[in-house]
Design an enzyme around this catalytic site. Structure first.
Site, PDB file in Angstrom:
ATOM      1  N   GLU A 126       2.922  33.595 -18.153  1.00 18.00           N
ATOM      2  CA  GLU A 126       1.603  33.200 -17.687  1.00 18.00           C
ATOM      3  C   GLU A 126       1.693  32.849 -16.193  1.00 18.00           C
ATOM      4  O   GLU A 126       2.626  32.155 -15.809  1.00 18.00           O
ATOM      5  CB  GLU A 126       1.073  31.970 -18.434  1.00 18.00           C
ATOM      6  CG  GLU A 126      -0.380  31.695 -18.087  1.00 18.00           C
ATOM      7  CD  GLU A 126      -1.001  30.519 -18.870  1.00 18.00           C
ATOM      8  OE1 GLU A 126      -0.265  29.848 -19.616  1.00 18.00           O
ATOM      9  OE2 GLU A 126      -2.200  30.311 -18.709  1.00 18.00           O
ATOM     10  N   GLY A 266       4.734  22.338 -16.705  1.00 25.64           N
ATOM     11  CA  GLY A 266       5.156  21.404 -17.747  1.00 25.64           C
ATOM     12  C   GLY A 266       5.754  22.114 -18.948  1.00 25.64           C
ATOM     13  O   GLY A 266       6.855  21.794 -19.393  1.00 25.64           O
ATOM     14  N   ALA A 267       5.025  23.086 -19.472  1.00 27.84           N
ATOM     15  CA  ALA A 267       5.502  23.814 -20.644  1.00 27.84           C
ATOM     16  C   ALA A 267       4.589  25.007 -20.871  1.00 27.84           C
ATOM     17  O   ALA A 267       3.534  25.129 -20.248  1.00 27.84           O
ATOM     18  CB  ALA A 267       5.491  22.920 -21.877  1.00 27.84           C
ATOM     19  N   MET A 268       4.998  25.879 -21.818  1.00 34.43           N
ATOM     20  CA  MET A 268       4.269  27.134 -22.023  1.00 34.43           C
ATOM     21  C   MET A 268       4.164  27.475 -23.499  1.00 34.43           C
ATOM     22  O   MET A 268       5.150  27.427 -24.224  1.00 34.43           O
ATOM     23  CB  MET A 268       4.996  28.236 -21.250  1.00 34.43           C
ATOM     24  CG  MET A 268       4.330  29.582 -21.349  1.00 34.43           C
ATOM     25  SD  MET A 268       2.637  29.538 -20.645  1.00 34.43           S
ATOM     26  CE  MET A 268       1.833  30.718 -21.701  1.00 34.43           C
ATOM     27  N   GLU A 269       2.931  27.843 -23.895  1.00 32.88           N
ATOM     28  CA  GLU A 269       2.591  28.000 -25.303  1.00 32.88           C
ATOM     29  C   GLU A 269       2.893  29.371 -25.894  1.00 32.88           C
ATOM     30  O   GLU A 269       2.211  29.800 -26.833  1.00 32.88           O
ATOM     31  CB  GLU A 269       1.098  27.706 -25.478  1.00 32.88           C
ATOM     32  CG  GLU A 269       0.150  28.759 -24.863  1.00 32.88           C
ATOM     33  CD  GLU A 269      -0.365  28.447 -23.473  1.00 32.88           C
ATOM     34  OE1 GLU A 269       0.314  27.686 -22.754  1.00 32.88           O
ATOM     35  OE2 GLU A 269      -1.426  28.960 -23.089  1.00 32.88           O
ATOM     36  N   HIS A 302       0.114  19.393 -26.969  1.00 33.34           N
ATOM     37  CA  HIS A 302      -0.706  20.341 -26.206  1.00 33.34           C
ATOM     38  C   HIS A 302      -0.270  21.782 -26.480  1.00 33.34           C
ATOM     39  O   HIS A 302      -1.080  22.631 -26.829  1.00 33.34           O
ATOM     40  CB  HIS A 302      -0.596  19.998 -24.715  1.00 33.34           C
ATOM     41  CG  HIS A 302      -1.370  20.906 -23.820  1.00 33.34           C
ATOM     42  ND1 HIS A 302      -2.635  20.603 -23.371  1.00 33.34           N
ATOM     43  CD2 HIS A 302      -1.074  22.121 -23.297  1.00 33.34           C
ATOM     44  CE1 HIS A 302      -3.074  21.587 -22.601  1.00 33.34           C
ATOM     45  NE2 HIS A 302      -2.139  22.525 -22.545  1.00 33.34           N
ATOM     46  N   GLU A 303       1.013  22.036 -26.330  1.00 29.70           N
ATOM     47  CA  GLU A 303       1.491  23.415 -26.506  1.00 29.70           C
ATOM     48  C   GLU A 303       1.326  23.851 -27.957  1.00 29.70           C
ATOM     49  O   GLU A 303       0.958  24.989 -28.234  1.00 29.70           O
ATOM     50  CB  GLU A 303       2.946  23.567 -26.054  1.00 29.70           C
ATOM     51  CG  GLU A 303       3.241  23.098 -24.631  1.00 29.70           C
ATOM     52  CD  GLU A 303       2.299  23.654 -23.574  1.00 29.70           C
ATOM     53  OE1 GLU A 303       1.762  24.755 -23.755  1.00 29.70           O
ATOM     54  OE2 GLU A 303       2.075  22.949 -22.562  1.00 29.70           O
ATOM     55  N   HIS A 306      -2.212  24.831 -28.662  1.00 26.48           N
ATOM     56  CA  HIS A 306      -2.564  26.136 -28.102  1.00 26.48           C
ATOM     57  C   HIS A 306      -2.426  27.240 -29.150  1.00 26.48           C
ATOM     58  O   HIS A 306      -3.011  28.313 -28.981  1.00 26.48           O
ATOM     59  CB  HIS A 306      -1.646  26.470 -26.920  1.00 26.48           C
ATOM     60  CG  HIS A 306      -2.181  26.082 -25.576  1.00 26.48           C
ATOM     61  ND1 HIS A 306      -3.470  26.335 -25.168  1.00 26.48           N
ATOM     62  CD2 HIS A 306      -1.567  25.479 -24.509  1.00 26.48           C
ATOM     63  CE1 HIS A 306      -3.631  25.906 -23.918  1.00 26.48           C
ATOM     64  NE2 HIS A 306      -2.499  25.380 -23.496  1.00 26.48           N
ATOM     65  N   GLU A 325      -7.523  25.837 -21.759  1.00 23.89           N
ATOM     66  CA  GLU A 325      -6.877  24.635 -21.204  1.00 23.89           C
ATOM     67  C   GLU A 325      -7.737  23.377 -21.355  1.00 23.89           C
ATOM     68  O   GLU A 325      -7.246  22.342 -21.809  1.00 23.89           O
ATOM     69  CB  GLU A 325      -6.469  24.856 -19.750  1.00 23.89           C
ATOM     70  CG  GLU A 325      -5.393  25.942 -19.561  1.00 23.89           C
ATOM     71  CD  GLU A 325      -4.119  25.690 -20.366  1.00 23.89           C
ATOM     72  OE1 GLU A 325      -3.943  24.580 -20.916  1.00 23.89           O
ATOM     73  OE2 GLU A 325      -3.292  26.629 -20.464  1.00 23.89           O
TER      74      GLU A 325
HETATM   75  N1  PHE Z   1      -0.362  27.314 -20.161  1.00 25.75           N
HETATM   76  C1  PHE Z   1       0.537  26.256 -19.824  1.00 25.75           C
HETATM   77  C2  PHE Z   1      -0.047  24.998 -20.424  1.00 25.75           C
HETATM   78  O1  PHE Z   1      -0.754  24.336 -20.354  1.00 25.75           O
HETATM   79  C3  PHE Z   1       0.707  25.949 -18.404  1.00 25.75           C
HETATM   80  C4  PHE Z   1       1.410  26.995 -17.628  1.00 25.75           C
HETATM   81  C5  PHE Z   1       0.712  27.837 -16.802  1.00 25.75           C
HETATM   82  C6  PHE Z   1       2.767  27.123 -17.716  1.00 25.75           C
HETATM   83  C7  PHE Z   1       1.350  28.803 -16.069  1.00 25.75           C
HETATM   84  C8  PHE Z   1       3.417  28.070 -16.992  1.00 25.75           C
HETATM   85  C9  PHE Z   1       2.688  28.906 -16.154  1.00 25.75           C
HETATM   86  O2  PHE Z   1      -0.136  24.527 -21.227  1.00 25.75           O
HETATM   87 ZN    ZN Z   2      -2.279  24.330 -21.739  1.00 21.41          ZN
END
Ligand code: PHE
Ligand code: ZN
Length: 881
Positions: A126, A266-269, A302-303, A306, A325
């Site tokens: 992402e 922070g992190a990725m879903e 949060h993740e 998602h 988001e």
């Molecule tokens: N989609 C991720 C999040 O909220 C954030 C994110 C965006 C991580 C782009 C990496 C790159 O929860």
């Molecule tokens: Zn998110």
């Protein structure tokens, strides 16, 4: 500068792709030097497509082979550049496109696409990272079913992970092995993930509401599995909560989380394979603070959430980013409220919104929650899209009520499951569920800027009528000069002399829905009939709308609300308004060369609240937490002199410390007595520690020898990181004689734990001392620091720019110059990180003229560079416009 060449992407130009990608097979051959990716795409023309070229995105790609239906293409059949692959005349009907690309993950410092973090291969796709792996329709509305085969050296990467469910695995020659993963749920490329490395796992399982047994694992660097326990616990609670509250069940046989140490966000879903910044996974009482625990709980949730709001239903295009988001932040806020204290969570979220989103909305980077154009999508992962996006969902719920909101969510999940949706489609579900026309509400999505609601009141003793005039106005923002009135839900109470809410016999002038007034016009005059005496109006209870309120309640009224309001948020708000008024006045006095002076009644009122045994400690901590210097500067808004703000701020804290000293000391002592018990990172314990450490911080402003000795003792005897770090920060920020020794012993103990080194760096970078900049410069050379690691950079340079208003904002401009140099330097290796650092300049026009000129010089020094990334060029252009 290169920004002239980067095109503007517009929502209005949205068009579906001419081809669909029905299936994707990816075959990764991972070796340290080079990685070969063989991609096979099953492609079919969409209805209405005739012989159109197939144009796929790439980014810094090297193409090794391209074939259609098994036949290698000759050079005149395609055009390949690092950023695009065009198949000039694709076959009529469905076909199979095979491509092989060669990647160098070790050289990938942007941390987008496939890269290496501490020896682990991992991906971040992402928003537009997948195109750094293979050519693709790298956009969220192209959904496909992925099967992934990973081959890697077995000793280097015994763990091979991708999205979905594991299918097969086995050993190969040459010490290699492989694994195949299949994800049955169609998804866009940004949710693809791969991880390969030598990792430990903490394993568990979860049985869903319909009896699906899910294997859970949190993967971490070797030896760290015990530190994943809180993340795992948070995950299981999240899975249960989403079933209980939203009726959402998990949909694969496995759910994997991987913690990596080099991560931009922070992190990725990613579907079934969340990849995390290890900051939001690793914890034990030795290394993590209460805030870290709360952060882990919130980000894991949060993740996970998602999976339904983001993965099962994704976004049609990146303009719809808040669809996933804002909604997912709303869901994680609700989860944290249920796990901890709702009132405390609401206050923290309002503080965050005001400190992060309001300055964005009021400055050069302002954009709507659903933007209509962008140059670089990476720059739109903002507090506006996330936090204001969540506030808009919360207002929607307030507006239509909890039952209609729940029906609307259910409708959204059933109607759009498996689709890439838009905000309009989302809102239509709630319009249908509630029967309310929500078109006027869409202004919240379309227009930027924070509305200002001005409140005037009058009381007519003779007719027992109370009148409120509520007038809204939204200031102009870049590209949007005139603003429409918004639908603003105002939760309210009319507080009577006994502290309870008075019930008027009639209300006229605005729609009323239970305890909520709904503003729709530029101005409403609302009358409340049949009141025995003048009430004190308590408006925007629970922070019911993300607006600024201009209301001149007297100190006496505010003190009354602070003591009596039944709404906790507005009790806190009354205290904050009193403090802010005092701080702004004191700042003006300092600037006028006068000594700051303060009313004592509000401070005494705080004192009484500290004595109130009915209030919990976390809430008391928020009551006595003084608005930050940045908060005060924002309120002052123009011609800001950070030194004057700091002087006023110091004087105010000194007044509190003198006035409430005995009580504050008693709090710290009581905490010292309780500190012998084992550390539990729950809301109650965190509240107690937060209150004690806030009290200690206030006391230390006096510089008294007795207090500083107490701080040193707390540092030395702390049994957890929350207390240790609080004490260390006080020693360093006050320039205590014991600070250097404390820093040295802290580093000796934790220098090998990078996440704790971050705290050590931040404490020094945020010290309001004249020698801080020299220290920060020296720390950039420290062996524990690295420009390659985003967490280290944010901990040192980010903390300096965001949490040290007097030193970043030095009158000689050296603070600005330092940060701008770092931005230029980082832009060459990690543009996303550089652009985020640049955002710290967003309020530069609010400074007094001298600092404003210094900041502009620093910004222009970045602009002079030959080749700027699209990320930095975009922010810089808007910041200087
Ligand atoms: N989609 C991720 C999040 O909220 C954030 C994110 C965006 C991580 C782009 C990496 C790159 O929860
Ligand atoms: Zn998110």
């Amino acid at each position: 500068m290169s920004q002239e060449t980067s095109p503007i992407i517009r929502l209005a130009d949205y068009k579906p792709t001419p081809y669909a990608i029905d299936k994707v097979d990816l075959d990764f051959d991972l070796t340290p030097e080079a990685t070969l990716v063989a991609a096979t795409l099953a492609i079919s023309p969409r209805a209405g497509t005739f012989g159109e070229p197939l144009v796929l995105n790439g980014d810094e790609l090297t193409l090794v082979r391209v074939a259609i239906d098994g036949r290698d293409l000759s050079e005149d059949e395609y055009e390949a550049s690092p950023s695009q692959l065009t198949i000039k005349v694709p076959p009529n009907g469905a076909f199979r496109l095979e491509m092989t690309t060669r990647l160098d993950p070790a050289a990938n410092t942007k941390l987008m696409g496939l890269y290496r973090s501490s020896g682990t291969w991992c991906t971040q796709c992402e928003a537009e990272g997948f195109r750094r792996i293979t050519y693709y329709y790298d956009r969220p509305d192209v959904l496909s079913v992925f099967t992934v085969k990973i081959t890697a050296p077995k000793t280097e990467a015994p763990i091979l992970l991708s999205n979905g469910n594991p299918v097969s695995s086995g050993d190969l020659d040459d010490g290699k092995h492989f694994a195949v993963w299949h994800d049955p749920w169609p998804k866009p490329s940004y949710l693809f993930a791969l991880v390969a490395g030598d990792l430990d796992a903490l394993e568990d399982d979860f049985t869903t509401m319909n009896g699906r047994k899910v294997k859970l694992a949190v993967y971490v660097e070797k030896g760290n599995a015990p530190k994943a326990a809180y993340a795992m616990d948070s995950l299981k609670r999240s899975m249960k909560w989403d079933e209980d509250v939203f009726g959402r069940e998990y949909d694969l046989d496995v759910f994997n989380v991987v913690a990596v140490s080099d991560f931009n966000m922070g992190a990725m879903e990613n579907k079934g394979l969340n990849v995390f910044n290890d900051k939001y996974v690793l914890a034990d009482p030795e290394i993590a603070t209460d805030a870290d625990y709360a952060g882990i709980e919130a980000v894991i949730a949060h993740e996970y959430f998602h999976n339904w709001t983001g993965d099962r239903i994704t976004c049609r295009d990146w303009f719809q980013l808040c669809l996933k988001e804002g909604l997912t932040v709303f869901r994680d806020q609700e989860f944290s409220s249920d796990m901890r204290s709702r009132a405390v969570k609401r206050i923290s979220d309002a503080r965050l919104l005001r400190s992060q989103q309001f300055p964005e909305d009021g400055g050069p980077l302002a954009h709507p929650v659903r933007p209509e154009q962008y140059k670089e999508i990476n720059n739109f992962y903002t507090a506006t899209v996330y936090e204001k996006g969540a506030e808009v969902i919360r207002m929607l719920k307030t507006l239509i009520g909890g039952d209609a909101f729940a029906r609307g969510m259910d409708l959204y999940f059933s109607r759009h499951d498996g689709e890439a949706a838009t905000i309009e489609q989302f809102i239509a579900c709630f319009a249908e569920a509630s029967g309310r026309d929500l078109e006027p509400f869409m202004v919240w999505y379309r227009e930027a800027g924070t509305p200002i609601v001005t409140v005037e009141e009058s009381w007519d003793e003779a007719s027992h009528r109370f009148t409120l005039t509520l007038t809204q106005e939204t200031p102009a923002t870049p590209g949007q000069q005139t603003k429409k009135p918004r639908v603003i839900p105002v939760r309210f109470g009319l507080v009577g002399p006994d502290g309870g809410d008075m019930q008027p016999s009639g209300i006229a002038g605005a729609e009323v829905n239970g305890d909520t007034l709904i503003l729709t016009q530029p101005s409403h005059t609302v009358t409340f009939e049949g009141l025995a005496s003048r009430p004190v109006p308590s408006l925007f209870r629970g922070f019911s709308a993300p607006v600024k309120v201009r209301q001149s309640l007297s100190s006496a009224d505010l003190i009354f609300l602070l003591a009596n309001d039944t709404d906790s948020f507005n009790r806190w708000q009354a205290g904050t308004t009193l403090a802010m008024t005092a701080l702004v006045k004191a700042t003006q006095q300092v600037r006028a060369g006068q000594a700051p002076s303060f009313e004592l009644a509000p401070i005494d009122a705080l004192g009484s609240l500290l004595d109130d045994t009915a209030l919990d400690a976390a809430f008391k901590a928020l009551l006595i937490a003084v608005p930050s210097e940045n908060d005060v500067a924002r309120e002052v808004a123009e011609n800001v002199d950070p030194d004057a703000v700091a002087t006023a701020h110091q004087a105010y804290r000194r007044t509190i410390a003198d006035r409430l000293g005995a009580r504050l000391k008693a709090i710290v002592e009581a905490d010292g007595a309780a500190a012998g018990q084992p550390y539990v990172p729950d809301a109650a314990g965190a509240g107690r520690r937060s209150l004690a450490n806030t009290a200690l911080d206030l006391l230390s402003i006096t510089g008294s020898q007795e207090i500083m000795a107490l701080v040193r003792r707390r540092f030395e005897t702390a049994t957890n990181m929350t207390d240790r770090m609080a004490a260390l920060t006080i020693l360093v920020h006050r320039g205590d004689a014991g600070a250097e020794a404390a820093l040295a012993s802290f580093f000796e103990r934790f220098g090998n734990v990078p996440l704790v080194v971050d705290k050590w760096l931040s404490a020094q970078a945020s010290a309001p001392l004249a020698n801080t900049l020299d220290k920060v410069l020296a720390l950039t050379q420290h062996p524990a620091f690295s420009f390659g690691n985003p967490n280290r950079v944010r901990a040192l340079v980010g903390a300096f720019a965001t949490s040290n208003p007097t030193q970043f904002g030095r009158a000689d401009g050296k603070g600005f110059g330092f940060v701008s140099n770092i931005i230029s330097r980082l832009d060459a290796t990690n543009p996303q990180l550089a652009a985020r650092l640049l955002v710290t300049f967003r309020s530069w026009r609010s400074y007094e003229p001298k600092r404003r000129a210094q900041a502009e010089t620093a910004l222009r020094s970045i602009q002079i560079k030959e080749q700027l990334s699209r990320d930095v060029a975009d922010i810089l252009e808007r910041t200087l416009a």
